[in-house]
Design an enzyme around this catalytic site. Structure first.
Site, PDB file in Angstrom:
ATOM      1  N   CYS A   2       0.853  -1.186   0.000  1.00 33.41           N
ATOM      2  CA  CYS A   2       0.000   0.000   0.000  1.00 33.41           C
ATOM      3  C   CYS A   2       0.891   1.239   0.000  1.00 33.41           C
ATOM      4  CB  CYS A   2      -0.928   0.098   1.198  1.00 33.41           C
ATOM      5  SG  CYS A   2      -2.044  -1.284   1.356  1.00 33.41           S
ATOM      6  N   ARG A  27       3.641  -0.331  -5.011  1.00 35.49           N
ATOM      7  CA  ARG A  27       3.440  -0.866  -3.657  1.00 35.49           C
ATOM      8  C   ARG A  27       2.140  -1.639  -3.526  1.00 35.49           C
ATOM      9  NH1 ARG A  27       6.856   1.833  -0.069  1.00 35.49           N
ATOM     10  NH2 ARG A  27       5.566   1.230   1.679  1.00 35.49           N
ATOM     11  N   TRP A  74      -2.798  -2.717  -1.576  1.00 35.69           N
ATOM     12  CA  TRP A  74      -2.513  -4.137  -1.750  1.00 35.69           C
ATOM     13  C   TRP A  74      -3.351  -4.820  -0.668  1.00 35.69           C
ATOM     14  CZ3 TRP A  74      -0.459  -8.302   0.989  1.00 35.69           C
ATOM     15  CH2 TRP A  74      -0.065  -9.389   0.205  1.00 35.69           C
ATOM     16  N   ASN A 100      -1.306   2.534   5.731  1.00 37.72           N
ATOM     17  CA  ASN A 100      -0.439   1.487   5.178  1.00 37.72           C
ATOM     18  C   ASN A 100       0.040   0.661   6.363  1.00 37.72           C
ATOM     19  OD1 ASN A 100       3.021   1.526   4.119  1.00 37.72           O
ATOM     20  ND2 ASN A 100       1.541  -0.076   3.904  1.00 37.72           N
ATOM     21  N   GLY A 101      -0.276  -0.635   6.346  1.00 40.14           N
ATOM     22  CA  GLY A 101       0.143  -1.485   7.462  1.00 40.14           C
ATOM     23  C   GLY A 101      -1.000  -2.391   7.862  1.00 40.14           C
ATOM     24  N   GLU A 500      16.781 -18.012  -8.624  1.00 40.95           N
ATOM     25  CA  GLU A 500      16.398 -16.674  -9.061  1.00 40.95           C
ATOM     26  C   GLU A 500      15.775 -16.716 -10.462  1.00 40.95           C
ATOM     27  OE1 GLU A 500      15.864 -14.057  -7.623  1.00 40.95           O
ATOM     28  OE2 GLU A 500      16.029 -12.445  -9.068  1.00 40.95           O
ATOM     29  N   LYS A 504      12.005 -15.352 -11.141  1.00 37.36           N
ATOM     30  CA  LYS A 504      11.701 -14.299 -12.133  1.00 37.36           C
ATOM     31  C   LYS A 504      10.627 -14.796 -13.089  1.00 37.36           C
ATOM     32  CE  LYS A 504      12.970 -11.738 -10.459  1.00 37.36           C
ATOM     33  NZ  LYS A 504      13.715 -11.322  -9.352  1.00 37.36           N
ATOM     34  N   GLU A 507       7.066 -15.180 -11.331  1.00 34.92           N
ATOM     35  CA  GLU A 507       6.360 -13.981 -10.865  1.00 34.92           C
ATOM     36  C   GLU A 507       5.875 -13.084 -11.993  1.00 34.92           C
ATOM     37  OE1 GLU A 507       8.642 -11.480  -8.218  1.00 34.92           O
ATOM     38  OE2 GLU A 507      10.443 -11.774  -9.388  1.00 34.92           O
ATOM     39  N   HIS A 523      16.784 -37.083  -7.048  1.00 34.75           N
ATOM     40  CA  HIS A 523      16.164 -37.495  -5.783  1.00 34.75           C
ATOM     41  C   HIS A 523      14.673 -37.191  -5.764  1.00 34.75           C
ATOM     42  CE1 HIS A 523      20.041 -38.559  -4.218  1.00 34.75           C
ATOM     43  NE2 HIS A 523      20.506 -37.384  -4.588  1.00 34.75           N
ATOM     44  N   LYS A 622       5.909  -4.226  -4.504  1.00 38.44           N
ATOM     45  CA  LYS A 622       7.360  -4.024  -4.466  1.00 38.44           C
ATOM     46  C   LYS A 622       7.896  -3.965  -3.045  1.00 38.44           C
ATOM     47  CE  LYS A 622      11.219  -3.130  -6.600  1.00 38.44           C
ATOM     48  NZ  LYS A 622      11.821  -4.321  -7.210  1.00 38.44           N
TER      49      LYS A 622
END
Ligand code: F6R
Length: 627
Positions: A2, A27, A74, A100-101, A500, A504, A507, A523, A622
């Site tokens: 947010c 955000r 968000w 925000n929170g 990584e 990438k 997402e 395995h 983000k």
């Protein structure tokens, strides 16, 4: 998560708020809204989905107000619907709040307010705040500042809020408790925002509120108070910022722009942290690395504990490799979200390293705070030496840690981390080499040759971008229609690059992908392989090259299409791989910095060809400021 903004001054608030929200949209982008005050009334407009929906709605309204607050969401509590979008108002439509929170005790507060006959319009945790403020305003003859001050002790959790009221058109009140909030100072106008990106177009004079502080913004100035009501005297600092960092500068997406910024970021970190006076032939008696840390920091480090999340956790895994193999210090890397609830037994003489691009990740901050607090209760040899590796030195982690490696990456806007990852890994090279020099775990000759290799990286990175992108884009076309799964494998220092590469891809392209240590495939995961599942092997010459090639052959024998990231020549690579993503030759220890670039480009092009929102993938944000 947010983003909040606020404005008070002499200009029309609406456009300033919405353009501020555009810079904070990374955000969260589930819904957005603004509230302004004019002619003694609150005007509140909200829209579901991305910000352009709100912009469209606002175009149909006339609003000359010179004070307002805004929010891009968000979703945490309550679905991403208009009724859950911020700002939230009290029952009299007099008080508007953005937050925000998370207000952790909102359920109890809600029940309490409901028992007093107050109705709710949303399922959010935030809506309790305007109702509480409104009650204080109604009960006594107090100012908006005092009403917010009285409300805050009721709120548990991490939050940053901005509040306006129809009856107080010259007052904007903000408060911060463990969620970011920065104030901007203009000429007769003042701003607040979750991130300085929203402030830089208007002013470079900023002040970041500390936890437990609140502020009253009026057209005449800013007053800062503690939650207890004591006046605090603090002054803004001047940002050394280039607004171009937050523009796309001709690129279609921020992500591609940020991939292209990587050679420059590495150059800048080399310029900042390599000591130019260190010359091997002069047998220097000082470190080749200039992090500015004293001997005291390095004295008696027996153990390094790294805490991070997501891509920063992947960078940290490379960091562990370097700190152990180069500097000879036992190092552990943990997901901050796990560590905070199951920390290791305390070990004396520990360096705690927090790694984060946003500097605000709630889990990373909380894990560091917990580690610091529990160690402070013990004998001094257990006290935490805290180090942050971040590109956002002004952030919460910057305030929390006594030492910072500023990775020189600047702000990153694309939600998928690229340049900040490379910059964090560079931070670990510098830390490991500084430690190696001071602990004499490597000879000066070896350190010098690693440094020579580091200096060669930016040109090699540029070469990948110049020569490989077209071929990678062409290859990407083959995976946009039917491919549902991808496997990435690597070993040693390049195992985190497999992780990584997979992160990438999933997402931004929404293709399922797994990263595995190549030797672990047999395995279990090898059962997934067939001709439909491409396998990307990071096969950089060095100690595990032959092993990775053998593991890749095992995948090929199961009909997998094999893509190799390698620096070996085309003929040799062609013996194993169906497709080759070529990178220049480099010593194994430095190879992750090159190997990651083709993987970033592959994910980018697959997502771009699919027409997906590369910079703002679904469900992500983000800056993850909730637990
Ligand atoms: C992936 C990504 C996330 C972040 C994670 C931690 O591309 O960006 O996985 O790495 O949310 O964020 P920071 O580094 O801000 O702590």
């Amino acid at each position: 998560m947010c983003g909040i903004v606020g404005y008070i001054g002499t200009q029309e608030a609406k456009e300033i708020l919405i353009s501020g929200l555009e810079r904070l949209e990374y955000r969260g982008y589930d819904s957005a809204g603004i509230a302004t005050v004019s002619e003694g009334r609150l005007n509140c407009v909200k829209a579901k989905g991305k910000l352009y929906n709100l912009r469209e709605k606002l175009e149909q309204t006339v609003d000359n107000a010179q004070i307002g607050i805004g929010h891009t969401r968000w979703a945490t509590h309550g679905k991403p619907e208009v009724h859950n979008a911020h700002p939230h108002l009290d029952s009299y439509l007099k008080v508007a709040v953005v937050q925000n929170g998370i207000i952790e005790n909102y359920r109890e507060l809600r029940e309490e307010l409901k028992s007093k006959g107050i109705g709710f319009n949303s399922e959010t945790d935030t809506e309790v705040i305007p109702h509480l403020i409104s009650q204080y305003l109604a009960d006594s003859n107090i100012s908006l500042l005092e009403a917010v001050q009285k409300t805050i002790p009721h709120l548990e959790g991490a939050f940053a809020i901005a509040v306006i009221s129809a009856d107080n058109p010259y007052e904007l009140i903000v408060a911060r408790q463990q969620a970011p909030l920065t104030l901007g100072f203009g000429q007769g106008e003042f701003f607040c925002a979750s991130d300085i990106t929203a402030l830089v177009p208007h002013t470079h004079a900023v002040l970041t509120l500390e936890n437990g502080e609140m502020a009253r913004l009026t057209p005449l100035g800013v007053e800062i108070y503690t939650f207890a009501g004591e006046r605090v005297s603090r002054f803004p600092r001047t940002l050394d910022w280039n607004p171009g960092q937050v523009e796309k500068q001709g690129f279609r997406h921020y992500m591609r722009k940020e991939i292209y910024e990587q050679p420059g970021v590495v150059r800048s970190s080399l310029e900042t942290y390599l000591n130019p006076n260190w010359k091997l032939e002069e047998n220097p008696d000082f470190s080749p690395i200039n992090l500015g840390f004293s001997e005291q920091l390095y004295d008696n480090i027996d153990f390094i504990q790294i805490l991070a999340c997501g891509t920063s956790w992947h960078a940290s895994l490379i960091g562990k490799y370097l700190l152990e193999q180069v500097a000879g210090v036992i190092t552990s890397v943990d997901y901050a979200s796990e560590y905070r609830y199951s920390p290791k037994p305390v070990i004396p003489h520990t360096l705690i390293v927090g790694v984060t691009q946003s500097g605000e990740t709630a889990d990373t901050i909380a894990a560091l705070e917990m580690e610091k607090a529990r160690r402070e209760k013990l004998d001094s040899k257990y006290h935490a030496k805290l180090l942050a590796i971040t590109n956002r030195t002004e952030s919460t982690i910057g305030q929390l840690c006594d030492r910072i490696i500023d990775t020189q990456a600047g702000i990153e806007i694309g939600v998928a981390a690229t340049k900040t990852f490379v910059a964090q890994v560079m931070g670990f090279y510098f830390l490991a080499l500084d430690l190696a020099y001071r602990r004499r775990s490597l000879s000066n000759e070896r350190i010098d040759s690693i440094i020579t290799g580091l200096r060669s990286l930016p040109d090699k990175m540029e070469k990948i971008l110049e020569t490989q992108e077209d071929a990678i884009e062409e290859l990407a076309h083959e995976f946009v229609k039917e491919t549902e799964d991808f496997i990435f494998v690597g070993r040693g220092i390049n195992f985190p690059i497999a992780l990584e590469g997979a992160l990438k891809l999933k997402e931004i392209s929404y293709i399922h992908a797994e990263g595995y240590p190549a030797g672990e495939m047999k395995h279990g995961p090898i059962a997934l392989l067939d001709s439909e599942v491409p396998v990307v092997a990071i096969a950089m010459p060095g100690s595990v090259y032959e092993k990775v090639i053998s593991n890749a052959q095992e995948a090929k024998a199961r009909d997998a299409r094999l893509i190799g990231v390698t620096s070996v020549n085309a003929e040799e690579a062609g013996l194993t791989f169906d497709d080759v993503l070529n990178v220049p030759e480099v010593e194994e220890l430095l190879s992750p910095i090159l190997a990651v670039i083709p993987l970033q480009l592959l994910s980018y092009h697959i997502a771009a060809i699919k027409g997906l929102d590369v910079d703002q993938p679904r469900n992500l944000a983000k800056s993850v400021t909730v637990e």
